[in-house]
Scaffold this active site. Sequence first.
Site: not given
Ligand code: GAR
Length: 201
Positions: A11, A89-90, A104, A106, A138, A171
């Site tokens: 998180g 996966i949704l 989202n 990624h 999507t 991010e």
């Molecule tokens: C993040 O790096 C996010 O981009 C990735 O999971 C991590 C969550 O970190 N998401 C994916 O891979 C989705 N396909 P966080 O829980 O510390 O935010």
Amino acid sequence: MKGVVLISGSGSNLQSIIDNANDINLDIEAVISNKEAAYGLERAKKANITTHTLDHKQFSSREAFDQNLSQLIDQYNPGVIILAGFMRILTEEFTQKYTGKMLNIHPSLLPKFQGLNTHQRAIDAKETEHGVTIHFVTAELDGGPIIAQSQIKVLEDDSAESLAKRVLIEEHKLFPKVIHWFTQNQLKLNDNKVTLDGKLM
Ligand code: GAR
């Protein structure tokens, strides 16, 4: 704008959203995790945000899980649904219901490296640049229309861990910025095309 955030893990993105919530005009109504042990739930509780755990293992099918998730989300009537490290996966039914209002994050420069282990795969592919993508969700996994990306250089001695750390810094800056565009009604999805202030992204 009211929002619901979905998580599965640490998180850290949720934290950056919580920290910026006032500035980005977002009212986080609830945080939902599919994993009880997700540390993000603690972060939400510390910020006095309602939390729910919906353990996907308790459901007999993906459809059943998504239907329950959808019911839970709808209780809050959110204007935006934010997937912040939600590792599921949704179903098509679920994604279609929220088309244009689900975002989202990624950790790759999509369309490169959809799915898991993006940092190691970028190193293995000898990429010189890597980064993060925010997109509308999507039915296609990590395939929805791209809103924004942030790039970093891959260094010669990078490991998956060192790369992940630097991508995460990006991010945490990019996601609140994009959410703000959305809460200000600047960002739209029409006919699979993304516009910001009416201009094609
Ligand atoms: C993040 O790096 C996010 O981009 C990735 O999971 C991590 C969550 O970190 N998401 C994916 O891979 C989705 N396909 P966080 O829980 O510390 O935010």
